[in-house]
Design a protein around this motif. Structure first.
Motif, mmCIF file in Angstrom:
data_model
loop_
_atom_site.group_PDB
_atom_site.id
_atom_site.type_symbol
_atom_site.label_atom_id
_atom_site.label_comp_id
_atom_site.label_asym_id
_atom_site.label_seq_id
_atom_site.Cartn_x
_atom_site.Cartn_y
_atom_site.Cartn_z
ATOM 1 N N PHE A 134 1.137 -1.099 -0.024
ATOM 2 C CA PHE A 134 -0.040 0.084 -0.134
ATOM 3 C C PHE A 134 0.893 1.323 0.074
ATOM 4 C CE2 PHE A 134 -3.409 -2.665 0.620
ATOM 5 C CZ PHE A 134 -4.592 -1.998 0.348
ATOM 6 N N THR A 138 0.682 4.093 -2.883
ATOM 7 C CA THR A 138 0.369 5.579 -2.412
ATOM 8 C C THR A 138 1.586 6.354 -2.771
ATOM 9 O OG1 THR A 138 -0.991 4.718 -0.347
ATOM 10 C CG2 THR A 138 -0.393 6.870 -0.569
ATOM 11 N N THR A 425 -6.154 4.810 -0.443
ATOM 12 C CA THR A 425 -5.290 3.918 0.041
ATOM 13 C C THR A 425 -4.684 4.499 1.444
ATOM 14 O OG1 THR A 425 -3.372 5.075 -0.985
ATOM 15 C CG2 THR A 425 -4.237 3.028 -1.922
ATOM 16 N N SER A 428 -6.800 2.922 4.511
ATOM 17 C CA SER A 428 -6.555 1.602 5.017
ATOM 18 C C SER A 428 -4.999 1.431 5.952
ATOM 19 C CB SER A 428 -6.276 0.605 3.620
ATOM 20 O OG SER A 428 -7.426 0.470 2.938
ATOM 21 N N ALA A 455 -9.878 -0.206 0.277
ATOM 22 C CA ALA A 455 -9.334 0.500 -0.856
ATOM 23 C C ALA A 455 -9.906 0.211 -2.175
ATOM 24 C CB ALA A 455 -7.864 -0.172 -1.061
ATOM 25 N N GLY A 481 -12.291 4.494 4.756
ATOM 26 C CA GLY A 481 -11.000 3.631 4.907
ATOM 27 C C GLY A 481 -10.592 3.600 6.099
ATOM 28 N N THR A 485 -11.304 -0.332 7.892
ATOM 29 C CA THR A 485 -10.296 -1.103 8.059
ATOM 30 C C THR A 485 -10.142 -1.521 9.666
ATOM 31 O OG1 THR A 485 -9.071 -0.227 6.066
ATOM 32 C CG2 THR A 485 -7.622 -1.499 7.862
#
Length: 502
Positions: A134, A138, A425, A428, A455, A481, A485
């Motif tokens: 991730f 990102t 992202t 998350s 995501a 997100g 998560t």
């Protein structure tokens, strides 16, 4: 294909301007190579042996946070809109204190080389690998946008096409990172921050000297046009448009403050590009102090470049016969190139280049070698091997960033584009870090499910919003997100990670 046409165009820069730029760039690269290059192992290459002074790490952090995206896009946003972007910084200030007293102690307690090692200690290797992937997504996309902003500005100033500008930044970034590692990156960050702070003050001074009526006229004209407005309270609670605006407008103060808080917590606390610089100081306490002091310096830079944007608006209001650029995203470099005199142009070009030489190459390489290559590809290599792989990785990541920057050059309003990318992202990443820092819950497989699924949900929501099918502000992506998560890891962790019965 006529390659010469890429670098021969309409530019008002003269040899003194180029001389200023060349001298400062050479000094920056020399500084990086002089202070770097003593790496004996990956601990030196990625953490500088934790021997960086706290004040240097602080200003280097600011240099990485600001980048050319701020230097170019914040004045453009202030010119086209107002100062409402400053609302985010209030939430960002609170986030810095949270990171200083919640995140940093955990990273030092586990002696992390990268912050994703914390996820391994807290949850397990699978969460670490997912967090690292991730981060790659990102950081590559976010830094691609930043490189686009810098290259666009330099292309306007030099009269180049954007491709050679991208190549220029790529070569400079490789030149000091591949040799000096994070030590070179941190010390050159200090140099960069100094140049673009001084350059910004020079630009304000020039503008206010050439605005009829000086600073008083600036405040009067910009204020009357709403360019100095900071607060957006949105429609009243009983207004029928309240819910619609609450969902899609990220500038309404409550959403701006919340997004500034969560967005900065995600960007600074879960993105190794920035946190790596604060891990180069010797002690946890020094790192915490460095984090808190970034509030002052980052706030100063933000106000300088918001003021530049509003000042340019007033200048063009008083000089309506002067041409504007085709893309208003480039209003600041256009002003530099077409209005500022010899010498001043060189200083401002150097400020943009200094801000644009934002090198995520050290953090990307650190995460790849530490979190992926060493544990999964070659576990038994010696330090010389890992140093070689690190230096090769710097070059490969640089090429990939250049390709992404060219792709993003076809977008408009790239400041908001960067936030939208992060919204998909960052939630998350922030959710899983907060789960680890705020609870004792055991979770590993559930973290992967939560991070990936949220995501995907956010990517779908962003796509629907961009297509005007379902309007939702990018602020909500980060909130959804993070909460999603965190919740999946918390509630499904005990179920999905239950030890198998014998």
């Amino acid at each position: 294909m006529n390659i010469a046409s890429w670098i021969i165009g309409n530019s008002h820069l003269t040899w003194p301007d180029f001389l200023i730029l060349i001298v400062l760039v050479v000094l920056m690269i020399a500084l990086g190579n002089l202070l770097g290059g003593r790496e004996k192992n990956t601990q030196d290459f990625f953490l500088a042996g934790r021997r960086i002074p706290g004040w240097v790490a602080c200003l280097s952090f600011v240099a990485a946070e600001v980048s050319a995206l701020t230097i170019i896009s914040v004045p453009a946003t202030a010119y086209m809109e107002n100062w409402q972007y400053a609302q985010f910084f209030i939430g960002s200030t609170l986030a810095r204190f949270t990171i200083a007293y919640l995140f940093i102690p955990a990273f030092y307690a586990y002696n992390c080389t990268t912050i994703y090692e914390y996820l391994k200690h807290r949850f397990g290797a699978a969460t670490q690998y997912t967090g690292t992937v991730f981060f790659f997504i990102t950081r590559l996309l976010g830094s691609g946008v930043r490189l686009t902003a810098a290259s666009l500005a330099v292309a306007v100033l030099l009269g180049w096409k954007i491709i050679p500008a991208i190549i220029l930044f790529t070569i400079i970034g490789i030149a000091y990172t591949v040799y000096g590692g994070i030590r070179a990156v941190v010390w050159t960050g200090l140099f960069q921050a100094t140049i673009f702070i001084v350059g910004g003050l020079v630009a304000i001074s020039y503008l206010w000297l050439h605005i009829q009526g000086g600073p008083a006229a600036f405040f009067r004209v910009a204020g009357a046009a709403g360019k100095l407005n900071i607060w957006d309270w949105g429609p009243g609670f009983h207004d029928p448009a309240y819910i619609k605006n609450f969902l899609k407008d990220p500038n309404i103060i409550w959403m701006a403050l919340l997004n500034g808080y969560l967005g900065s917590m995600a960007a600074f606390g879960t993105d190794h590009e920035l946190m790596q610089r604060l891990l180069t100081v010797e002690t946890r306490r020094e790192s915490q102090k460095s984090m808190i002091w970034t509030t002052f310096w980052s706030g100063l830079v933000l106000m300088i470049y918001l003021t530049i944007g509003a000042s340019i608006y007033v200048f063009y209001r008083q000089n309506p016969f002067l041409p504007l650029p085709q893309k208003l995203d480039a209003i600041f470099p256009h002003f530099i190139n077409n209005v500022m005199p010899v010498g001043f142009r060189g200083i401002m070009l150097a400020a943009i280049v200094m801000a644009g030489v934002h090198s995520p190459l050290a953090s990307l390489t650190a995460s790849f070698v530490t979190d992926i290559y060493r544990p999964l590809i070659k576990k038994q290599g010696d330090e010389s091997h890992y140093l070689l792989v690190s230096r090769i990785s710097v070059g490969l990541f640089a090429i990939l960033l250049g390709i992404l920057a060219y792709a993003f050059s076809f977008f408009q309003k790239i400041l908001w584009l960067a936030f939208k990318i992060g919204g998909v992202t960052f939630g998350s990443l922030l959710g899983v870090f907060l789960l680890g820092l705020l609870t004792q819950r055991k979770s590993n497989r559930a973290n992967i499910v939560g991070m990936v699924s949220l995501a995907v949900v956010n990517a779908v929501l962003l796509t629907l919003s961009e297509l005007h099918i379902f309007q939702i502000g990018w602020t909500w992506l980060l909130l959804i997100g993070t909460a999603g998560t965190f919740a999946i890891g918390y509630f499904l962790g005990p179920i999905m990670d239950r030890p198998a019965e014998a």
